[in-house]
Design a protein around this motif. Structure first.
Motif, PDB file in Angstrom:
ATOM      1  N   GLN A 155     -17.233  27.404  -3.222  1.00 30.51           N
ATOM      2  CA  GLN A 155     -18.450  28.371  -3.386  1.00 30.51           C
ATOM      3  C   GLN A 155     -18.397  29.099  -2.263  1.00 30.51           C
ATOM      4  O   GLN A 155     -18.776  28.223  -1.114  1.00 30.51           O
TER       5      GLN A 155
ATOM      6  N   VAL B  77     -24.681  30.398 -12.958  1.00 28.25           N
ATOM      7  CA  VAL B  77     -23.314  30.991 -13.308  1.00 28.25           C
ATOM      8  C   VAL B  77     -23.097  31.136 -14.789  1.00 28.25           C
ATOM      9  O   VAL B  77     -22.061  31.917 -15.444  1.00 28.25           O
TER      10      VAL B  77
ATOM     11  N   PHE C 212     -21.468  36.149  -8.845  1.00 22.50           N
ATOM     12  CA  PHE C 212     -22.602  35.647  -9.294  1.00 22.50           C
ATOM     13  C   PHE C 212     -23.858  35.856  -8.463  1.00 22.50           C
ATOM     14  O   PHE C 212     -23.773  35.694  -7.182  1.00 22.50           O
TER      15      PHE C 212
END
Length: 685
Positions: free
Chosen positions: A374, A488, A420
């Motif tokens: 991430q 997400v 996102f």
């Protein structure tokens, strides 16, 4: 540059004979109408009102640049006659010019100006100022340092990407033809790149046999690519022009087919394609081209061209590889998607699946892997976040390349094509990348991958942003599938369980069943461990056997270990560049299989010629030595790795003594039985 070939009284499109000249059957007509209706219902076509609005916006933009160029000519002190004749012209290209754009899509435009209107002071200076003062212009931003410099803005709510080309002419005629190679004479590199979009679009129109069938097929493939997460040039997949060239090649190979058949043959052909053989719509070394000494794609002369994984060559001079962003990981993902599309289309032809919904099922990215990276991007305000996010996204594919290089392609990456943003954090957004072990790499018996240095190298690259200001931050962390943040997911709601009833879920179940033989060793070890526990022989177990959470990753891949199609399958490749690349053992040709009138055109032969010249010229990946942390080198050899479930790319976290938890191991490589050699990067063409 030649566009077609006249042979036996018939026009031949492309550089090879077509695979099939068969026309559509009644069933093809019916299925094509069903496909067109599906695309219409999916909202891929704009309304007449929106189309008219776009035309009005382009007309207004043309008025703006004509006013701009007259002001520039007056400021330059040119003669009254020159001022009167001063002109700048707007051209369109990309999806809008191809007529495959959807509602709300950007319009790619090119402004062509005379020699005295410079790119810096005039285009990014005066024109930018004029646009900023217009009330109908919003979200104006310039990217003058990009590979292809542009200005982006909204004009009356319509998104515009505006490029600039300065021609060595005093007067720009209204009937200017950009398709002529002479237009590039004495043009600078940025102008050549800016003109390339329009020139490639013009060539595509000349090189496809049926423009309407091409448009419908391309609209379908673009929709499919976006649903399956492989539509993103910046992430290392393919962009709009790449998909257009791939579809155009299929139209050349099946000149009389309708979109129903073209979609099916698209997946069949590219499942069998032997990359890095290039996609060519026409010959690169055309004797009739206007040679201006500009560099064209040619792995025989340019060593860097040998490194391209999935070359898709633009048909306009100077011919370039439009897909140089593709990496080994993204190529593997796309070939897997081609195979999936082929299987579904074959099922539809066998009447096992009678709906297009199956083909366009969205890819379950956050269900596909156990491990993710991430990348959090943050800034101090919205404007800085927009700039910072664009920069980090442009560098995202570099992270894929770094991980591939530092793990010797044993750790495969799957970047998500879009970012996102959490509603509660407007100044932060996130990118994600799936991770999995390469097929054939042992899942137990060694240390995990260590990519912390790779992450630091990526962050150092990102922080080299020339427009960096305090407050711009980027962080990278490892996230397990079960810990993926909820923002997400659609509606911000995490699914309770994996999707069931989809094509992907069914195939995954079948693959797990079929792969039981390959995982029998793991299952046997687990069974033995259970039996020993029942017998009270726990003392004979190793620490790894006792850890019930450590299980081997079992990923079934239909492709070879390098992601390429099975060598036993006949490949369909482009014809070579001239005679020196056309020689090779077992030379074959595009052959149409004879069939009875009742036989379907699905029975055509898939025997086509192989591009031996290019195959022998492309780079061969040679093993390179590994560098240890102390600077010494280790020659490449057997690698033992542990379960990828335990991945750590952050610095060690200091925990409180009152709540000490067992720390998960980091991802790091363990090289065993390796000798020391000098580190070298070896590449051969």
């Amino acid at each position: 540059m030649a566009t077609t070939v006249q042979q036996n009284g018939q026009v031949r499109f492309g550089i090879t004979e077509p695979i099939s000249l068969g026309g559509p059957t009644k069933l093809d007509v019916i299925k094509t109408k069903a496909l067109e209706k599906y695309l219409q219902d999916a909202g891929l076509y704009e309304t007449n009102e929106e189309a008219l609005r776009r035309e009005e916006v382009l007309g207004r933009l043309d008025e703006i640049v004509k006013t701009w160029i007259k002001k520039i000519s007056r400021d330059k002190g040119l003669s009254d006659e020159t001022i009167e004749q001063a002109n700048a012209k707007i051209f369109t290209f990309g999806s809008y010019r191809l007529k495959v754009h959807g509602p709300g899509a950007d319009i790619d435009t090119l402004c062509v100006g005379p020699r005295y209107a410079t790119r810096g002071n005039c285009f990014f200076g005066e024109l930018h100022r004029m646009l900023s003062e217009l009330p109908e212009v919003t979200e104006l931003h310039s990217v003058p340092d990009a590979y292809v410099p542009l200005m982006g803005f909204k004009l009356n709510g319509v998104s515009i990407d505006l490029l600039y080309a300065k021609l060595p002419l005093w007067i720009i005629p209204e009937d200017l033809d950009l398709s002529k190679d002479s237009i590039l004479e004495n043009a600078d590199e940025q102008t050549v790149r800016s003109l390339n979009g329009c020139r490639v679009t013009d060539q595509i129109f000349r090189l496809v046999p049926n423009i309407q069938s091409f448009r419908t097929t391309l609209r379908c493939i673009r929709f499919w690519a976006k649903k399956r997460g492989v539509y993103s040039n910046v992430s290392g997949f393919l962009g709009g022009i790449n998909w257009a060239l791939l579809v155009a090649r299929i139209c050349q190979l099946y000149p009389n087919a309708l979109p129903n058949m073209l979609v099916s043959r698209f997946f069949r052909v590219y499942t069998q394609w032997r990359w890095p053989n290039p996609i060519l719509l026409c010959s690169i070394d055309d004797e009739g081209s206007y040679s201006l000494g500009l560099q064209v794609w040619d792995p025989r002369r340019n060593p860097k061209d040998c490194l391209h994984k999935m070359p898709i060559i633009t048909p306009a001079y100077p011919c370039m590889n439009s897909s140089y962003n593709v990496s080994a990981s993204t190529l593997r993902i796309m070939t897997g998607e081609f195979q999936r599309g082929k299987d579904i289309c074959e099922a539809m032809e066998a009447k096992e699946a009678d709906q297009w919904d199956t083909l366009f099922e969205p890819f379950g990215f956050f269900e596909a892997y156990k491990n993710y990276l991430q990348i959090n991007i943050s800034a101090s305000n919205v404007e800085n976040l927009k700039k910072w996010r664009g920069w980090v996204e442009s560098r995202f594919r570099q992270l894929t390349l770094m991980i591939e290089r530092h793990t010797y392609d044993m750790l495969q990456c799957h970047p998500h094509p879009r970012g996102f943003q959490e509603d509660s954090r407007p100044l932060q957004c996130s990118l994600f990348m799936g991770l999995q072990r390469k097929q054939g790499v042992p899942a137990a018996g060694g240390k995990p991958f260590d990519i912390r240095r790779t992450i630091e190298e990526f962050k150092n690259t990102v922080y080299g942003y020339m427009l960096f200001v305090p407050g711009m931050e980027v962080s990278v962390s490892h996230v397990m599938r079960r810990n993926i943040p909820s923002f997400v997911f659609p509606g911000g709601v995490r699914p309770l369980r994996k999707s069931k009833g989809t094509w992907d879920s069914k195939r995954s179940s079948e693959e797990r069943v079929s792969s039981t033989g390959s995982s029998s060793t793991i299952t046997s070890l687990e069974n033995k461990a259970v039996k020993k526990r029942k017998l009270g022989d726990d003392e004979t177990l190793t620490d790894q056997s006792r850890n019930s959470k450590r299980v081997a990753v079992s990923v079934h891949l239909e492709k070879g270990e390098d992601g390429s199609p099975n060598s036993s399958v006949e490949s369909i490749c482009s014809a070579p560049m001239k005679d020196d690349c056309s020689k090779g053992a077992g030379e074959s040709h595009l052959v149409e299989k004879k069939a009875t009138p009742q036989a379907s055109h699905c029975q055509e032969s898939e025997e086509v010629e192989d591009n031996f010249g290019f195959r022998n010229q492309v780079v061969k990946q040679v093993s390179v030595s590994a560098i240890t942390s102390n600077g010494s080198s280790l020659s490449n050899g057997a690698v033992e790795v542990e379960e990828l479930e335990d991945v750590l790319v952050q610095q060690p976290v200091v925990t409180h003594k009152a709540s000490v938890q067992q720390r998960k191991p980091i991802i790091k490589l363990n090289f065993t039985s390796l000798g020391t050699t000098n580190a070298k990067n070896i590449r051969a063409c």
